[in-house]
Each structure stands twice: as C-alpha cells, then as structure tokens.
Design a protein around this motif. Structure first.
Motif, PDB file in Angstrom:
ATOM      1  N   VAL A  96       1.207   9.714 -10.201  1.00 35.30           N
ATOM      2  CA  VAL A  96       0.064   9.830 -11.108  1.00 35.30           C
ATOM      3  C   VAL A  96      -0.484  11.254 -11.098  1.00 35.30           C
ATOM      4  CG1 VAL A  96      -2.375   9.195 -11.400  1.00 35.30           C
ATOM      5  CG2 VAL A  96      -0.656   7.407 -11.092  1.00 35.30           C
ATOM      6  N   ALA A  97      -0.655  11.808  -9.898  1.00 34.07           N
ATOM      7  CA  ALA A  97      -1.227  13.145  -9.778  1.00 34.07           C
ATOM      8  C   ALA A  97      -0.399  14.175 -10.534  1.00 34.07           C
ATOM      9  CB  ALA A  97      -1.343  13.531  -8.308  1.00 34.07           C
ATOM     10  N   LYS A  98       0.926  14.113 -10.364  1.00 29.52           N
ATOM     11  CA  LYS A  98       1.806  15.069 -11.047  1.00 29.52           C
ATOM     12  C   LYS A  98       1.769  14.871 -12.557  1.00 29.52           C
ATOM     13  CE  LYS A  98       5.083  15.577  -7.190  1.00 29.52           C
ATOM     14  NZ  LYS A  98       6.471  15.341  -6.726  1.00 29.52           N
ATOM     15  N   TRP A 141       0.825  -1.203   0.000  1.00 33.96           N
ATOM     16  CA  TRP A 141       0.000   0.000   0.000  1.00 33.96           C
ATOM     17  C   TRP A 141       0.865   1.260   0.000  1.00 33.96           C
ATOM     18  CZ3 TRP A 141      -3.952  -1.784   4.281  1.00 33.96           C
ATOM     19  CH2 TRP A 141      -4.717  -2.839   3.765  1.00 33.96           C
ATOM     20  N   ALA A 142       1.965   1.230   0.720  1.00 36.90           N
ATOM     21  CA  ALA A 142       2.872   2.378   0.730  1.00 36.90           C
ATOM     22  C   ALA A 142       3.442   2.619  -0.661  1.00 36.90           C
ATOM     23  CB  ALA A 142       3.996   2.140   1.740  1.00 36.90           C
ATOM     24  N   GLN A 143       3.816   1.522  -1.345  1.00 33.81           N
ATOM     25  CA  GLN A 143       4.331   1.655  -2.717  1.00 33.81           C
ATOM     26  C   GLN A 143       3.250   2.223  -3.641  1.00 33.81           C
ATOM     27  OE1 GLN A 143       5.593  -2.340  -3.601  1.00 33.81           O
ATOM     28  NE2 GLN A 143       7.434  -2.210  -2.338  1.00 33.81           N
ATOM     29  N   THR A 144       2.004   1.754  -3.439  1.00 38.51           N
ATOM     30  CA  THR A 144       0.902   2.246  -4.262  1.00 38.51           C
ATOM     31  C   THR A 144       0.669   3.734  -4.031  1.00 38.51           C
ATOM     32  OG1 THR A 144      -0.168   0.084  -4.263  1.00 38.51           O
ATOM     33  CG2 THR A 144      -1.559   1.970  -4.773  1.00 38.51           C
ATOM     34  N   ASP A 145       0.718   4.165  -2.776  1.00 37.29           N
ATOM     35  CA  ASP A 145       0.535   5.588  -2.481  1.00 37.29           C
ATOM     36  C   ASP A 145       1.614   6.439  -3.140  1.00 37.29           C
ATOM     37  OD1 ASP A 145      -1.741   5.101  -1.037  1.00 37.29           O
ATOM     38  OD2 ASP A 145      -0.741   5.071   0.914  1.00 37.29           O
ATOM     39  N   ALA A 146       2.836   5.910  -3.183  1.00 42.02           N
ATOM     40  CA  ALA A 146       3.928   6.632  -3.842  1.00 42.02           C
ATOM     41  C   ALA A 146       3.661   6.736  -5.343  1.00 42.02           C
ATOM     42  CB  ALA A 146       5.253   5.921  -3.585  1.00 42.02           C
ATOM     43  N   GLN A 181      -0.655   6.493 -21.052  1.00 44.24           N
ATOM     44  CA  GLN A 181       0.666   7.121 -20.997  1.00 44.24           C
ATOM     45  C   GLN A 181       1.205   7.137 -19.566  1.00 44.24           C
ATOM     46  OE1 GLN A 181       1.240  10.454 -23.559  1.00 44.24           O
ATOM     47  NE2 GLN A 181       2.720  11.456 -22.208  1.00 44.24           N
ATOM     48  N   VAL A 182       0.364   7.472 -18.605  1.00 47.81           N
ATOM     49  CA  VAL A 182       0.808   7.536 -17.208  1.00 47.81           C
ATOM     50  C   VAL A 182       1.154   6.146 -16.685  1.00 47.81           C
ATOM     51  CG1 VAL A 182       0.112   8.085 -14.854  1.00 47.81           C
ATOM     52  CG2 VAL A 182      -0.461   9.668 -16.707  1.00 47.81           C
ATOM     53  N   LEU A 183       0.284   5.175 -16.891  1.00 47.90           N
ATOM     54  CA  LEU A 183       0.523   3.838 -16.350  1.00 47.90           C
ATOM     55  C   LEU A 183       1.699   3.144 -17.034  1.00 47.90           C
ATOM     56  CD1 LEU A 183      -3.123   2.496 -15.790  1.00 47.90           C
ATOM     57  CD2 LEU A 183      -1.498   3.331 -14.072  1.00 47.90           C
ATOM     58  N   SER A 184       1.892   3.399 -18.316  1.00 48.57           N
ATOM     59  CA  SER A 184       3.028   2.774 -19.011  1.00 48.57           C
ATOM     60  C   SER A 184       4.355   3.309 -18.486  1.00 48.57           C
ATOM     61  CB  SER A 184       2.919   2.998 -20.520  1.00 48.57           C
ATOM     62  OG  SER A 184       3.062   4.374 -20.845  1.00 48.57           O
ATOM     63  N   SER A 185       4.338   4.548 -17.950  1.00 46.42           N
ATOM     64  CA  SER A 185       5.578   5.136 -17.418  1.00 46.42           C
ATOM     65  C   SER A 185       6.009   4.487 -16.106  1.00 46.42           C
ATOM     66  CB  SER A 185       5.389   6.640 -17.199  1.00 46.42           C
ATOM     67  OG  SER A 185       4.526   6.904 -16.099  1.00 46.42           O
ATOM     68  N   MET A 186       5.112   3.707 -15.482  1.00 44.69           N
ATOM     69  CA  MET A 186       5.444   3.005 -14.229  1.00 44.69           C
ATOM     70  C   MET A 186       5.222   1.501 -14.385  1.00 44.69           C
ATOM     71  SD  MET A 186       2.237   4.603 -12.017  1.00 44.69           S
ATOM     72  CE  MET A 186       2.878   6.275 -12.171  1.00 44.69           C
ATOM     73  N   LEU A 211      -4.455   1.071  -9.701  1.00 48.25           N
ATOM     74  CA  LEU A 211      -3.388   0.823  -8.722  1.00 48.25           C
ATOM     75  C   LEU A 211      -3.955   0.270  -7.416  1.00 48.25           C
ATOM     76  CD1 LEU A 211      -1.248   4.027  -9.329  1.00 48.25           C
ATOM     77  CD2 LEU A 211      -0.689   1.694 -10.043  1.00 48.25           C
ATOM     78  N   ASP A 212      -5.044   0.849  -6.942  1.00 48.74           N
ATOM     79  CA  ASP A 212      -5.616   0.378  -5.672  1.00 48.74           C
ATOM     80  C   ASP A 212      -6.204  -1.023  -5.799  1.00 48.74           C
ATOM     81  OD1 ASP A 212      -4.885   2.532  -4.184  1.00 48.74           O
ATOM     82  OD2 ASP A 212      -6.834   3.526  -4.188  1.00 48.74           O
ATOM     83  N   TYR A 213      -6.831  -1.313  -6.931  1.00 47.38           N
ATOM     84  CA  TYR A 213      -7.374  -2.660  -7.105  1.00 47.38           C
ATOM     85  C   TYR A 213      -6.238  -3.681  -7.135  1.00 47.38           C
ATOM     86  CZ  TYR A 213     -10.063  -6.627  -8.708  1.00 47.38           C
ATOM     87  OH  TYR A 213     -10.646  -7.872  -8.783  1.00 47.38           O
ATOM     88  N   MET A 214      -5.157  -3.341  -7.824  1.00 49.87           N
ATOM     89  CA  MET A 214      -4.008  -4.241  -7.902  1.00 49.87           C
ATOM     90  C   MET A 214      -3.383  -4.482  -6.519  1.00 49.87           C
ATOM     91  SD  MET A 214      -2.049  -3.104 -11.393  1.00 49.87           S
ATOM     92  CE  MET A 214      -2.618  -3.641 -13.022  1.00 49.87           C
ATOM     93  N   ALA A 215      -3.422  -3.457  -5.690  1.00 50.85           N
ATOM     94  CA  ALA A 215      -2.827  -3.569  -4.353  1.00 50.85           C
ATOM     95  C   ALA A 215      -3.803  -4.159  -3.337  1.00 50.85           C
ATOM     96  CB  ALA A 215      -2.358  -2.197  -3.868  1.00 50.85           C
ATOM     97  N   GLY A 216      -5.055  -4.384  -3.748  1.00 49.91           N
ATOM     98  CA  GLY A 216      -6.034  -4.943  -2.817  1.00 49.91           C
ATOM     99  C   GLY A 216      -6.499  -3.946  -1.793  1.00 49.91           C
TER     100      GLY A 216
END
Length: 435
Positions: free
Chosen positions: A27-29, A17-22, A147-152, A427-432
């Motif tokens: 994503v926001a930026k 969850w910490a990794q997801t928050d990071a 574009q955003v998700l492919s960058s991570m 991201l949140d769904y993937m992290a449960g």
C-alpha cells in the motif's frame, strides 16, 4: 486441549497479521506512486465543481474509474451518488469508506491555474461555485484507495464498499439528499456494512499530520425558526401595540443563558446562535410579527435535546409574559446528528493511524461545533471520522483561510497519506488487528 486451541488461534492470527503487514508495505509503495495522479484528479474536480445533488460530471468520472478497476458500480444513489463494491478473495467483514463530492456556492479568489470559474444558480440567485471545503481532495483520495485495494483484491479478507456521497453540505431547499438519503436508500445494506471510515482534509492542520477524537467530535446541528406575533400599531403610540421587536430582543438575550446557565461546560460545548431577524418595513410602524432564524449545535444527544427544549420554553414563555405569542420550529429544514466516533473502535484503530503517519504526527483534537452528515452512517454502524492535514508546513493556522471561504487553500502533499490511512484501516480491521 484448550491450550492447543488457543495456540492454534494465536498462530492463525499471527499469520493473518503478517500477511496484512506485507499488504500494507505494498500500500505504501502504491500510494506514493499514485500521488501525482491524486493531484491530477483533485485539480480536475476542483476546476469543475458542482453543487449538491448536481454532481453529475464528478459522478461520471468516479463511476468510469471504478468500472475500469473491475469494481461493481451502482450509480444514481441518493440522486447522484456512486457506490463501488469490491469483494475480496477471502471471507471477512464489510468495510465502508466514504468521500463527499459536492462544492459550495462560493466564488473563488485563490490565484491557482486550476481555480474554478464555474457559475450556477443557488436558491434562485447566480453564484460562483468552488470546492471551498476540500471535498475534491476527498474524492481523489478515495479513488486512489479504490485503485490500491482493487490491486490486492484476492488477498482481501472481506468486502470494501466505496461510498461517493452527494450533498454533504445540504440538499437544495425542498429536496432530500446527502448521507441521510443514502442510508434511507440502503447504502449500508446488500452487503450489510460492519464499520465505516471517513476523513476530512483540514486547512488549519499541518500537512502530514492526522487528528482524531473519540466520542462526540463534531456537533449535532438543528436550524430553527422563531416567529413572534404581537399587535401592530403606529410607532407614535407604542402603548397600543404588543411590540414583537422588543419581545424578540428579550428572547435573544434570554437564549444566551442556555449555554451559560443550563449546559455543563466542563463536559461539552454548545452553540445557540440567532443569525437573522426580520420584522417591519417603516420607521413609524410597530409591526405585527418578527421572524428569527438561527442554529443550535451540541456534542451529545442529551445536550441537543436540552437545547431544543430550553429554546422552546424560553421563546414561548418570554413572549407570553409580554402578551405576545412565539411559534418555534426545530429543526426548520436541517438536522444532522452528532458525529460520534465509537470509542472502542477509535481505540482499536488508533495504532493504525499512528503507524501510518508516525506517532508524533497523530494528535487528539478538541471537539468542533461544525457539523458533518457522516453522522447518519454512524447512527447505524460503528464509525471513525478523522482529519488529515492540508496546511503548508511552517504556516500559522491563525492566518490561513478557513473552510467555506473564497480564499480556502490546501497543500496537496498529504494526499498519499490519506490513501495509506484509508487502506491500512481497512486491512487492519479485516485482520482484527489493534488493541
């Protein structure tokens, strides 16, 4: 030993969850930085709209963008659809995100520099073509999400499937298309999709806000045809006829009792509408037959089936009582199931929507009797379909142009919020995460 195992699980989940928050901070930026590009994409697509099953230019633009991001691309899905597959660096679920691409046979009246001047042929007639429902914005936001998700990519715990769908508004007469055909052609397989998310811009919801509803959120739709056959006669001698016009009028009146007397209005709404009635060609001839066309809308499968059965019974028995016959076809050519947001999934992902938009900007919405073929995906996998504000702040929703009209207009300022919502849900769904 059991306590140690549980502690290890909690520790692992906390790390994830910490990794997801990071990642969500990134994503926001990135989404905010993409806002000008989102507007550019949307305006380009708006100026060059294409009708359902003919979205070739739009599909080429999408495919080129996805390929430039290193995403695996499939084209020609359900005629003109594009599917992108982004495999994350870590194992996890398959999350599908969907945007629709098609425009409508509407002539634009909005005074904007990128207004559509495109004309095409629809059902044999020349028509103007306009993105009068906001699908151009959906495409732009999903391109930005890709574009955003492919960058991570290396940090993703799973796979993302980007579905760019043609013909949401319905395929041309006599053709297949839309979500139903995409599902039939296997868009939810290889790899198998675990969950699907989608959004729709809304011109009556203020920009910056998100609305949602668990359960039935948009109606099932069935179009219908009722053909009443009687006996033709001279208009001066009506007693020699079995008048299908009178019978049709009685059927129309009787159909109104379905919603008022057969439906539990405390649970759901429904619609029974006759939109067309045709019969006869002279003032002094009672015709042999009358054709009626209409639409049925319901917010549950049970209500949908009840409407269909009651229409058939009322039409045939009313005609029989007058000595006529009635043939009923439901559906005639179009059927969309209920757009049904899985309640458990909706509850789980609501905190994500509240976090990305702000709790005060996320609201429960009433069900609507419009329809969406996103429902075909939701019949196969759990799905969440929500609405993104596109109305300028301070505007009266009662005075803004409705969807599917020549004056339809949206504020582009909320596009980056749409990208954030789709990315964070993924991201949140993937992290449960979630409730």
């Amino acid at each position: 030993m059991k306590k140690l195992y549980l502690l290890a699980l909690l520790f692992g989940a906390g790390q994830a969850w910490a990794q997801t928050d990071a990642l969500k901070a990134q994503v926001a930026k990135k989404a905010d930085a993409l806002q000008p590009q989102l507007v550019t994409w949307r305006r380009d697509i708006h100026e060059h709209p294409e009708l359902g099953n003919h979205e070739t230019r739009t599909a080429a633009l999408i495919a080129a963008h996805l390929k430039s991001l290193g995403i695996e691309v499939q084209t020609g899905v359900a005629k003109t659809g594009v599917v992108g597959i982004l495999k994350g660096g870590k194992p996890g679920p398959v999350v599908a995100l969907r945007a629709d691409m098609d425009a409508l046979p509407v002539t634009e009246r909005v005074a904007i520099p990128f207004a559509s001047k495109v004309k095409s042929t629809y059902n044999g007639a020349e028509v103007g073509v306009m993105h009068a429902c906001g699908h151009d914005s959906h495409v732009a936001m999903l391109m930005g999400t890709a574009q955003v998700l492919s960058s991570m990519k290396s940090e993703l715990h799973g796979t993302v499937k980007f579905i760019f769908q043609p013909a949401e508004e319905g395929a041309p007469f006599g053709e297949e298309g839309g979500a139903e055909l995409m599902v039939k052609e296997g868009v939810l397989a290889n790899p198998k999709v675990d969950v699907i998310f989608g959004l729709h811009i809304n011109a009556q919801t203020e920009v910056g806000k998100i609305t949602y509803r668990p359960g039935g959120t948009m109606a099932a739709v069935n179009d219908m045809q009722i053909v009443v056959k009687g006996r033709q006669s001279h208009g001066a001698y009506p007693w020699m006829s079995i008048d299908p016009i009178v019978v049709s009028a009685q059927i129309i009146n009787n159909l109104q009792t379905i919603v008022s007397r057969n439906l539990n209005l405390t649970e759901n709404a429904a619609v029974v509408t006759i939109g067309s009635i045709n019969g006869g060609n002279r003032s002094n001839i009672i015709p042999e037959k009358v054709e009626m066309l209409g639409t049925l809308r319901a917010l549950s499968k049970a209500d949908e089936q009840m409407l269909i059965e009651r229409v058939k019974t009322i039409a045939t028995k009313t005609a029989e009582a007058a000595g006529a016959t009635a043939e009923v076809k439901i559906p005639l050519s179009t059927h969309y199931p209920v757009t049904y947001n899985d309640p458990a999934l909706t509850e789980k992902m609501l905190p994500t929507l509240q976090a990305v938009a702000g709790t005060n900007n996320v609201a429960l919405k009433p069900a609507v009797t419009g329809a969406e073929d996103f429902s075909f995906y939701q019949e196969k996998v759990p799905g969440l379909f929500f609405f993104l504000g596109g109305m300028p702040k301070g505007t009266d929703p009662a005075k803004t142009a409705a969807h599917h009209t020549p004056d339809f207009y949206i504020d582009e300022g909320g596009f980056s919020l749409g990208v954030k919502a789709l990315c964070d849900l993924t991201l949140d769904y993937m992290a449960g995460k979630g409730k």
